[in-house]
Design an enzyme around this catalytic site. Structure first.
Site: not given
Ligand code: ADP
Ligand code: MG
Length: 409
Positions: A36, A209, A366, A389
């Site tokens: 960063r 989620k 992230g 976010g």
């Molecule tokens: P980003 O930070 O890129 O926006 P998210 O925070 O939405 O991504 O999602 C990342 C998390 O989702 C990771 O910690 C990953 O382990 C979890 N994840 C993805 N698929 C699964 C799964 N099938 N079961 C449990 N956790 C999952």
């Molecule tokens: Mg995340």
């Protein structure tokens, strides 16, 4: 949408306040990851080369919230962990130039240093969030920040979804408010993908989620993305809503109607929605040795799905062939735990390959960015967004307060 940038204003002899995002991991007084900091260097160097007096400001963590939590639990709280002093040192090394550090968070004192600044010199302020006025967007604090400032530059895209004193409030007290070069780059890439994408436009969404991503999914469907690939834990809410058994995989039951609604809207809009056909599961009683790839419909009550399977990875990779715009947010599985990173790595490779074949690719979030770095593919992606976010809110079509507050062209 196009904003005035630091390139559009005369900087010589001016006091220029640059809001950067130096919220970096620090361990025992040393910066662990300087990505960063390096991201903001083009803006800082541009200002210095053009004869500005530079004031840098950032937040680091959430000191006041963490302090409150520590007090509630009766545990010790070490405020020194929230100092930006190690960052000032790191920046000085990177610029090979002295960076004066204002170690008091009482800015009425700090500003003495600013009035003494010479052209081409830098002072960095202490963590803005040590002051309660920052997150409250307190006008008095914003006014203090603006004292003696001629030009405000926002280069902190990752914080632009927050209306805080240093991202929004301050703009009411400074005449000229423009975007920095990193902010400009983020807005250019994300804005083009959202508003005028070259097609075919393929979006990949994953992560834990559905509820986090619904606004993004809806915005992408509204913009008629050509293909929407959904993987990660998120997919199980769709499967359960369709009546499949998903075992102990992560599901948000209350989002099942929304998942069905998303499928209906995608169909109506002519968006091709692809869900996994197979996945890597483990037996919840023996998670270490029981990994196997099975078709989604063979999932039984004792299984947990932790990654997309090889058939899905191949189908998704194929769907990316010939894409001209790709937006990816959210890993395809629990990539932090090997071998459940395989699906995510396969997609990262497919995105890199599509990019080599002419697609503009954007990865945001992230964990998604961490996965791409883990795969060593960051330089094969057109744009790695620095926002978590903020990127999601932007892709959802929301106006970011920190961007809205800047001057238009
Ligand atoms: P980003 O930070 O890129 O926006 P998210 O925070 O939405 O991504 O999602 C990342 C998390 O989702 C990771 O910690 C990953 O382990 C979890 N994840 C993805 N698929 C699964 C799964 N099938 N079961 C449990 N956790 C999952
Ligand atoms: Mg995340």
């Amino acid at each position: 949408m196009i904003k005035k940038t630091i390139r559009d204003v005369e900087l010589s002899g001016k006091t220029v306040f640059i809001r950067v995002d130096f919220n970096v991991p620090i361990k025992e007084g040393v910066v662990e990851d300087d990505t960063r900091i390096r991201g903001a260097i083009p803006t800082i160097e541009y200002a210095l080369e053009n004869g500005a007096k530079v004031v840098l400001a950032s937040h680091l963590g959430r000191p006041l919230k963490d302090k409150k939590k520590a007090e509630e639990k009766g545990v010790e709280f070490d405020v020194s962990k929230y100092s930006l002093a190690p960052v000032a040192k790191k920046l000085s090394d990177l610029l090979t130039k002295p960076v004066d550090f204002e170690d008091s968070s009482e800015l009425s004192d700090g500003y003495a240093k600013i009035s003494a600044l010479q052209d081409g010199e830098i002072v960095m302020l202490e963590n803005l969030r040590l002051n309660a006025g920052e997150e409250k967007n307190d006008p008095e604090f914003a006014k203090t920040l603006a004292k003696g400032v001629d030009i405000y530059v926002n280069d902190a895209f990752g914080t632009a979804h927050r209306a805080h004193a240093s991202t929004e409030g301050i703009t009411h007290f400074v005449d000229t408010c423009v975007a920095g070069l990193l902010m400009e780059k983020e807005l250019a890439f994300l804005g083009k993908a959202l508003n005028d994408p070259e097609r075919p436009f393929v979006a990949i969404l994953g992560g834990a989620k559905v509820s986090d991503k619904i606004p993004v999914i809806e915005s992408l469907i509204k913009r008629k993305v050509d293909k929407l690939l959904i993987g990660g834990a998120m997919a199980y809410t769709f499967f359960k809503a369709q009546g499949f058994t998903v075992g102990k995989s992560l599901v948000e039951d209350d989002m099942m109607p929304t998942a069905l609604e998303v499928e209906r809207k995608a169909k109506e809009a002519g968006v091709e929605l692809l869900l996994p056909t197979d996945h890597q599961v483990v037996d919840s009683y023996d998670p270490i040795n029981s990994r196997k790839a099975i078709q989604i419909e063979f999932t039984n009550a004792g299984l947990v799905g932790l990654d997309i399977g090889p058939d899905t990875a191949a189908r998704f990779a194929q769907a990316l062939e010939g894409a001209k715009t790709i937006v990816w947010n959210g890993p395809m599985g629990m990539f932090e735990e090997k071998p459940f990173d395989e699906g995510t790595l396969a997609i990262a490779n497919a995105v890199a390959e599509a990019t080599a074949n002419g697609a503009t690719s954007i990865v945001g979030g992230g964990d998604s960015v961490a996965a791409v770095n883990q795969a060593g593919l960051a330089d094969k992606i057109s744009h790695i967004s620095t926002g978590g976010g903020a990127t999601l809110e932007f892709l959802a079509g929301d106006e970011l307060p920190g961007v809205a507050a800047l001057d238009d062209k």
